[in-house]
Design a protein around this motif. Structure first.
Motif, PDB file in Angstrom:
ATOM      1  N   LEU A 186       0.846  -1.198   0.000  1.00 53.73           N
ATOM      2  CA  LEU A 186       0.000   0.000   0.000  1.00 53.73           C
ATOM      3  C   LEU A 186       0.882   1.250   0.000  1.00 53.73           C
ATOM      4  N   ASP A 187       0.465   2.250  -0.747  1.00 61.99           N
ATOM      5  CA  ASP A 187       1.212   3.503  -0.834  1.00 61.99           C
ATOM      6  C   ASP A 187       0.670   4.466   0.220  1.00 61.99           C
ATOM      7  N   VAL A 188       1.049   4.212   1.470  1.00 63.57           N
ATOM      8  CA  VAL A 188       0.593   5.028   2.590  1.00 63.57           C
ATOM      9  C   VAL A 188       1.819   5.432   3.406  1.00 63.57           C
ATOM     10  N   PRO A 189       2.384   6.615   3.120  1.00 62.46           N
ATOM     11  CA  PRO A 189       3.524   7.051   3.921  1.00 62.46           C
ATOM     12  C   PRO A 189       3.126   7.118   5.395  1.00 62.46           C
ATOM     13  N   SER A 190       3.914   6.471   6.245  1.00 65.13           N
ATOM     14  CA  SER A 190       3.575   6.369   7.660  1.00 65.13           C
ATOM     15  C   SER A 190       4.641   7.035   8.515  1.00 65.13           C
ATOM     16  N   ILE A 191       4.173   7.856   9.426  1.00 66.27           N
ATOM     17  CA  ILE A 191       5.060   8.523  10.373  1.00 66.27           C
ATOM     18  C   ILE A 191       4.668   8.045  11.764  1.00 66.27           C
ATOM     19  N   ILE A 192       5.628   7.494  12.467  1.00 65.19           N
ATOM     20  CA  ILE A 192       5.381   7.003  13.817  1.00 65.19           C
ATOM     21  C   ILE A 192       5.521   8.165  14.797  1.00 65.19           C
ATOM     22  N   ILE A 193       4.541   8.277  15.684  1.00 70.08           N
ATOM     23  CA  ILE A 193       4.613   9.256  16.765  1.00 70.08           C
ATOM     24  C   ILE A 193       4.513   8.457  18.049  1.00 70.08           C
ATOM     25  N   SER A 194       5.642   8.369  18.762  1.00 74.45           N
ATOM     26  CA  SER A 194       5.702   7.478  19.914  1.00 74.45           C
ATOM     27  C   SER A 194       6.581   8.041  21.011  1.00 74.45           C
ATOM     28  N   ALA A 195       6.275   7.651  22.231  1.00 73.86           N
ATOM     29  CA  ALA A 195       7.115   8.008  23.372  1.00 73.86           C
ATOM     30  C   ALA A 195       8.286   7.029  23.491  1.00 73.86           C
ATOM     31  N   ASP A 196       8.243   5.937  22.747  1.00 72.62           N
ATOM     32  CA  ASP A 196       9.310   4.931  22.772  1.00 72.62           C
ATOM     33  C   ASP A 196      10.459   5.404  21.888  1.00 72.62           C
ATOM     34  N   ILE A 197      11.518   5.900  22.524  1.00 71.66           N
ATOM     35  CA  ILE A 197      12.611   6.501  21.756  1.00 71.66           C
ATOM     36  C   ILE A 197      13.819   5.576  21.621  1.00 71.66           C
ATOM     37  N   GLN A 198      13.632   4.301  21.906  1.00 73.30           N
ATOM     38  CA  GLN A 198      14.744   3.356  21.800  1.00 73.30           C
ATOM     39  C   GLN A 198      15.199   3.216  20.350  1.00 73.30           C
ATOM     40  N   GLU A 199      16.493   3.109  20.177  1.00 72.02           N
ATOM     41  CA  GLU A 199      17.064   2.962  18.831  1.00 72.02           C
ATOM     42  C   GLU A 199      16.553   1.693  18.150  1.00 72.02           C
ATOM     43  N   THR A 200      16.374   0.611  18.912  1.00 68.82           N
ATOM     44  CA  THR A 200      15.875  -0.639  18.322  1.00 68.82           C
ATOM     45  C   THR A 200      14.467  -0.449  17.760  1.00 68.82           C
ATOM     46  N   THR A 201      13.656   0.366  18.437  1.00 67.84           N
ATOM     47  CA  THR A 201      12.301   0.641  17.950  1.00 67.84           C
ATOM     48  C   THR A 201      12.363   1.424  16.644  1.00 67.84           C
ATOM     49  N   ARG A 202      13.209   2.445  16.610  1.00 66.01           N
ATOM     50  CA  ARG A 202      13.353   3.252  15.382  1.00 66.01           C
ATOM     51  C   ARG A 202      13.804   2.380  14.206  1.00 66.01           C
ATOM     52  N   LYS A 203      14.789   1.532  14.449  1.00 67.46           N
ATOM     53  CA  LYS A 203      15.289   0.660  13.376  1.00 67.46           C
ATOM     54  C   LYS A 203      14.203  -0.307  12.904  1.00 67.46           C
ATOM     55  N   ARG A 204      13.428  -0.828  13.844  1.00 65.19           N
ATOM     56  CA  ARG A 204      12.374  -1.772  13.475  1.00 65.19           C
ATOM     57  C   ARG A 204      11.310  -1.091  12.599  1.00 65.19           C
ATOM     58  N   VAL A 205      10.877   0.119  12.971  1.00 64.97           N
ATOM     59  CA  VAL A 205       9.847   0.775  12.156  1.00 64.97           C
ATOM     60  C   VAL A 205      10.407   1.195  10.798  1.00 64.97           C
ATOM     61  N   GLU A 206      11.680   1.567  10.755  1.00 69.24           N
ATOM     62  CA  GLU A 206      12.304   1.883   9.462  1.00 69.24           C
ATOM     63  C   GLU A 206      12.335   0.650   8.572  1.00 69.24           C
ATOM     64  N   SER A 207      12.660  -0.509   9.161  1.00 64.88           N
ATOM     65  CA  SER A 207      12.708  -1.743   8.370  1.00 64.88           C
ATOM     66  C   SER A 207      11.320  -2.144   7.871  1.00 64.88           C
ATOM     67  N   LEU A 208      10.289  -1.662   8.551  1.00 63.66           N
ATOM     68  CA  LEU A 208       8.914  -1.941   8.130  1.00 63.66           C
ATOM     69  C   LEU A 208       8.372  -0.858   7.199  1.00 63.66           C
ATOM     70  N   GLY A 209       9.239   0.053   6.779  1.00 65.72           N
ATOM     71  CA  GLY A 209       8.853   1.033   5.766  1.00 65.72           C
ATOM     72  C   GLY A 209       8.325   2.352   6.272  1.00 65.72           C
ATOM     73  N   ALA A 210       8.436   2.631   7.571  1.00 64.93           N
ATOM     74  CA  ALA A 210       7.960   3.920   8.073  1.00 64.93           C
ATOM     75  C   ALA A 210       8.763   5.050   7.439  1.00 64.93           C
ATOM     76  N   TYR A 211       8.068   6.124   7.092  1.00 63.31           N
ATOM     77  CA  TYR A 211       8.725   7.281   6.474  1.00 63.31           C
ATOM     78  C   TYR A 211       9.508   8.079   7.507  1.00 63.31           C
ATOM     79  N   GLY A 212       8.969   8.163   8.724  1.00 65.10           N
ATOM     80  CA  GLY A 212       9.627   8.970   9.741  1.00 65.10           C
ATOM     81  C   GLY A 212       9.225   8.547  11.137  1.00 65.10           C
ATOM     82  N   PHE A 213       9.883   9.141  12.109  1.00 64.28           N
ATOM     83  CA  PHE A 213       9.641   8.833  13.516  1.00 64.28           C
ATOM     84  C   PHE A 213       9.742  10.132  14.294  1.00 64.28           C
ATOM     85  N   LEU A 214       8.689  10.483  15.009  1.00 66.29           N
ATOM     86  CA  LEU A 214       8.692  11.684  15.841  1.00 66.29           C
ATOM     87  C   LEU A 214       8.418  11.295  17.285  1.00 66.29           C
ATOM     88  N   ASN A 215       9.124  11.955  18.200  1.00 67.14           N
ATOM     89  CA  ASN A 215       8.878  11.726  19.622  1.00 67.14           C
ATOM     90  C   ASN A 215       7.547  12.362  20.017  1.00 67.14           C
TER      91      ASN A 215
END
Length: 135
Positions: free
Chosen positions: A84-113
């Protein structure tokens, strides 16, 4: 599923889906985007997110990770698996590097605290929509 539209009436207005189980967080994010000519719709669970993105064109998904039914990671997996062509931006309080890497590997466009700063949020949404439409 709770779908609420803002009062946008002119031209092309990209659809932004905000998915968070907290009504306060959904309202805060929507207020930060106020005045940007986006059509804002809401979901409160992963199930809502999947139903909405399967039914209508969503130009940007703002997604919390810790949501009921189906979590944000599973929503990203669904988007990736179904191409699906749905750019996704994660907005989360979870700021762990492993979380960021996991969402990037799943195609998230960005990550905001959480809570995001207005300028960061608006830029991320506009950039993701621009990329979707070849900008």
């Amino acid at each position: 599923v709770s779908i609420m539209n803002d009062n946008v009436t002119s031209g092309f207005n990209p659809t932004v889906l905000i998915v968070d189980d907290s009504m306060l967080s959904r309202k805060l994010i929507a207020e930060l985007l106020n005045g940007e000519d986006f059509r804002i719709i809401f979901g409160k669970s992963g199930k809502d997110a999947i139903e909405i993105i399967s039914d209508i064109q969503v130009d940007c998904l703002l997604l919390d990770l810790l949501i009921p039914d189906i979590d944000g990671f599973q929503v990203l997996e669904y988007i990736q698996k179904n191409s699906l062509d749905v750019p996704s931006i994660i907005i989360s309080a979870d700021i762990q590097e492993t979380t960021r890497k996991r969402v990037e590997s799943l195609g998230a466009y960005g990550f905001l605290n959480k809570p995001p700063k207005r300028e960061d949020l608006v830029k991320a949404v506009k950039d993701s929509i621009s990329k979707k439409f070849g900008g």
